[in-house]
Design an enzyme around this catalytic site. Structure first.
Site, mmCIF file in Angstrom:
data_model
loop_
_atom_site.group_PDB
_atom_site.id
_atom_site.type_symbol
_atom_site.label_atom_id
_atom_site.label_comp_id
_atom_site.label_asym_id
_atom_site.label_seq_id
_atom_site.Cartn_x
_atom_site.Cartn_y
_atom_site.Cartn_z
ATOM 1 C CE1 TYR B 158 -12.499 2.242 17.676
ATOM 2 C CE2 TYR B 158 -12.255 -0.109 17.217
ATOM 3 C CZ TYR B 158 -11.715 1.156 17.296
ATOM 4 O OH TYR B 158 -10.396 1.347 16.997
ATOM 5 C CE LYS B 162 -11.024 2.929 14.076
ATOM 6 N NZ LYS B 162 -10.132 4.026 13.644
#
Lengths: 454, 254
Positions: B158, B162
């Site tokens: 994740y 990002k």
């Protein structure tokens, strides 16, 4: 692409600037994409009227040599890209003044048509459209037309105040005012409050060609709406002191200073209040027959370059509203709200309008017009402006599109009930939607989108 | 077109059921707004989410979004623009959260999670930026995360996704200079939303409304990056420069 904004320096958008060759203007439309084209003159409209995001912005030549004066008829045929400044510098010394001037000389003839500009003589002479005789206009297919009020009245009147959305005006013929000097004789008087200034204007404006009142919008209580009223007319040689009689038509306005870029907003309540107090006190209770130059009477701010920078990076909103005669109570409420908010700036201006012309989007009509500068970045200003909008639209008033940067499509429709009539002409002369502006998109002047329940 | 106060008339939310995205759209609603378009994977869920945005004079439209199908993105922009005119603000709020433990070494799941937070959002951001460039105006708001600022073990995929998204859209913004369009990157810390439901609060935890308020202020100021809460900017200036052993200990605890 260049980032362009209006004089109020509120949200900019990017457009492609292109110089138009006056002998082959149709070339300006070749290879045009789906974002359309729009004439942009000197960028002095305050909001987004002269912006065309993602599209083309056409600059017409500032060719004052091409302006032809017909002294017998008292008319000037002038290329649309020429500024009123250039017209005055060239023709005032020959004894001719423009029929209408706004508070700045830095507008083009094309812009004067598109906004149907008004000035201090509206109560006597009407707006710019009243003085137009003929327009040469290019349509969306690049064809040129000679328009007069007789040839195609609907197109003619849709173009006057039509914000440049009915074709590219190439040149305009309009009547000029003969003058014998480059001076005005001015009477100045103080009015103690709003009722006083309204009464003085209603009773005395007809004695003057030019009339305007400056209002102190920070004064409250019994001084609410205190004003300095200045009215005058063109001076004749007899009015001039002997020293000026040798060259009575001398016209060479001077540039005093420029505001540098990068300033924060320096116009806070304290500085504006101090300025207003000084301005009001400096004005005589009554002074008659003062001789002033045309530029100091009509265009005092033109002496200061880039004065719009005084409001800092976030820019400002110039808010010009109109309420019909008989709705003075509403005018008073507007002034009260502004005075209470303390948001308004220096040099708020009140003017009494005369007759309207038939233009469906022409702003002036009989009533009172109030012009205010408001800093766009101040937190409560949006809410204040919406309260004022409700008051103004509620009594059949409206806003000046050349200055607008905040109205919604519904506000526009309310203020300009003949919008449908204008849109029908627009659809006839530009079915593909070539002429386009950010103002047109924001207000859905053209190609409206369906609104639920609307 | 935005008005003189910077208030948008039209907004497109990519990831139309995102709590943060919806909070941003709602915070940007003023009497100037006339259309909000929610682009969602699940159109029915989008309709439900759009209910509380309804108000007189505002059209709330819901369209289908296939974030993982980049070939559909340009058509989506064209379709929405055709229907509602210029898009003043586009909020890119597509994303999904799973931690390293949940992925449990499954490469397919890692690839999907990375795509959900990077590949799809980058493609959508490129499509949105291209539309805004064509328009000559508009703001793209991209929801990034502090998780991408220094990626920790527990949120490796994740956070890494990002980080890629964040870096890419900032470069997109550089590419947009002079076009009238620009990008605002929003870097929230831990936000209490449906996506993080069940997780323990991290330090400096915040809410969708706080993120929305900060985003609106940053748009008004013309900023390019905003941290929520603002203190995280300074926290991460320190964290970014910690020696790896120290970082590992802190990241494991937070």
């Amino acid at each position: 692409m260049a980032l362009l904004s209006g004089w109020g320096r509120t949200p900019a958008s990017a457009g492609d600037e292109m110089a138009v060759d006056a002998s082959r203007p149709a070339e300006a439309l070749s290879g045009l994409g789906d974002r359309g084209a729009l004439a942009r003159g000197l960028g002095r409209s305050y909001g987004d009227a002269a912006q065309n995001a993602g599209g083309r912005l056409l600059r017409l030549p500032d060719d004052v040599e091409g302006a032809v004066l017909d002294e017998a008829a008292g008319t000037l045929r002038c290329p649309a890209g020429v500024s009123l400044d250039a017209v005055m510098r060239r023709f005032v010394p020959r004894g001719w003044f423009v029929p209408v001037t706004p508070g700045t000389r830095y507008v083009t003839v094309g812009g004067a048509v598109a906004s149907d500009i008004h000035g201090k003589n509206h109560h006597a002479d009407g707006s710019f459209g009243h003085h137009l005789r003929r327009l040469r206009i290019m349509d969306a297919d690049g064809r040129q037309h000679e328009l007069t009020p007789e040839v195609d009245p609907a197109w003619w009147w849709a173009t006057i105040g039509g914000m440049g959305l009915t074709g590219l005006v190439l040149d305009a013929e309009f009547s000029m005012i003969p003058v014998t000097t480059s001076r005005c004789v001015v009477d100045t008087e103080r009015a103690g409050d709003l009722d006083d200034v309204i009464a003085r204007m209603a009773e005395g404006d007809h004695r003057y060609r030019y009339s305007v009142a400056w209002i102190d919008l920070l004064a409250t209580g019994r001084r609410l709406g205190r004003s300095v009223l200045t009215r005058g007319d063109h001076a004749t040689v007899e009015h001039l002191p002997p020293a000026q009689r040798r060259d009575p038509l001398a016209f060479a306005p001077r540039h005093l200073a420029s505001v540098p870029p990068g300033l924060p907003n320096v116009l806070n309540r304290a500085s504006v209040a101090a300025f207003n107090e000084m301005w009001f006190r400096r004005a005589p209770r009554l002074r008659q027959g003062e001789v002033q130059s045309l530029s100091s009477f009509f265009h005092p701010l033109d002496a200061v370059g880039h004065w719009n920078r005084l409001y800092g990076r976030r820019g400002f909103l110039q808010y010009q509203l109109l309420v019909p005669f008989g709705e003075e109570t509403t005018l008073r409420q507007v002034v009260e709200q502004l005075a209470e908010s303390g948001a308004a700036s220096f040099l708020a201006v009140l003017k009494r309008f005369g007759e309207a012309n038939p233009g469906p989007l022409s702003f002036p009509r009989p009533g009172w017009t109030l012009t205010i500068d408001l800093p766009a970045g101040a937190p409560a200003v949006a809410a204040l402006v919406r309260r004022l909008d409700e008051l103004v639209l509620g009594v059949g008033g409206r806003h000046y599109l050349a200055k607008d940067a905040h109205l919604t499509p519904a506000d526009l429709r309310s203020g300009y009930p003949r919008l449908d009539e204008w849109q029908a002409v627009r659809h006839r002369v530009d079915p593909r939607g070539v002429w386009m502006s950010d103002l047109a998109r924001r207000l859905e002047l053209v190609a409206p989108h369906p609104v639920p329940g609307g | 077109m935005r008005n003189a106060f910077g208030e948008p008339q039209t907004m497109l939310l990519l990831g139309g059921t995102s709590d943060i995205g919806l909070a941003i759209v709602e915070a940007l609603l003023t009497p100037a707004a006339r259309a909000v378009v929610l682009a969602c994977r699940d159109v029915e869920a989008g309709r439900a989410a759009g209910q509380h945005l309804q108000r007189p004079g505002l059209e709330v439209d819901v369209v289908e979004l296939q974030a993982e199908q980049p070939l559909t993105h340009a058509a989506l922009m064209a379709q929405v623009s055709e229907r509602h005119g210029d898009l003043d603000v586009i909020v890119m709020a597509v994303g999904a959260l799973a931690d390293t433990a949940t992925i449990a070494g499954d490469p397919a799941m890692a690839a999907m999670l990375f795509a959900a937070n990077a590949t799809g959002p980058v493609a959508l951001s490129v499509a949105a930026a291209s539309r805004l460039r064509h328009q000559g105006h508009g703001r793209l708001v991209v929801l990034s995360s502090v998780a991408g600022e220094r990626v920790r073990a527990s949120l490796a995929v994740y956070g890494g996704a990002k980080a890629g998204l964040d870096a890419t859209v900032r470069a997109l913004d550089d590419d947009l200079v002079g076009t009238g369009a620009s990008v605002l990157v929003v870097r929230p810390g831990f936000v209490r939303t449906r996506m993080t439901a069940g997780l323990p609060d991290a330090p400096f935890a915040t809410t969708p409304d706080a993120v929305a308020r900060a985003t609106v202020a940053a748009l008004r100021q013309g900023r390019r990056v905003v941290w929520v809460p603002g203190v995280l900017r300074y926290v991460f200036t320190v964290l970014r420069h910690l020696p790896t052993p120290v970082w590992r200990r802190i990241a494991a605890r937070a």
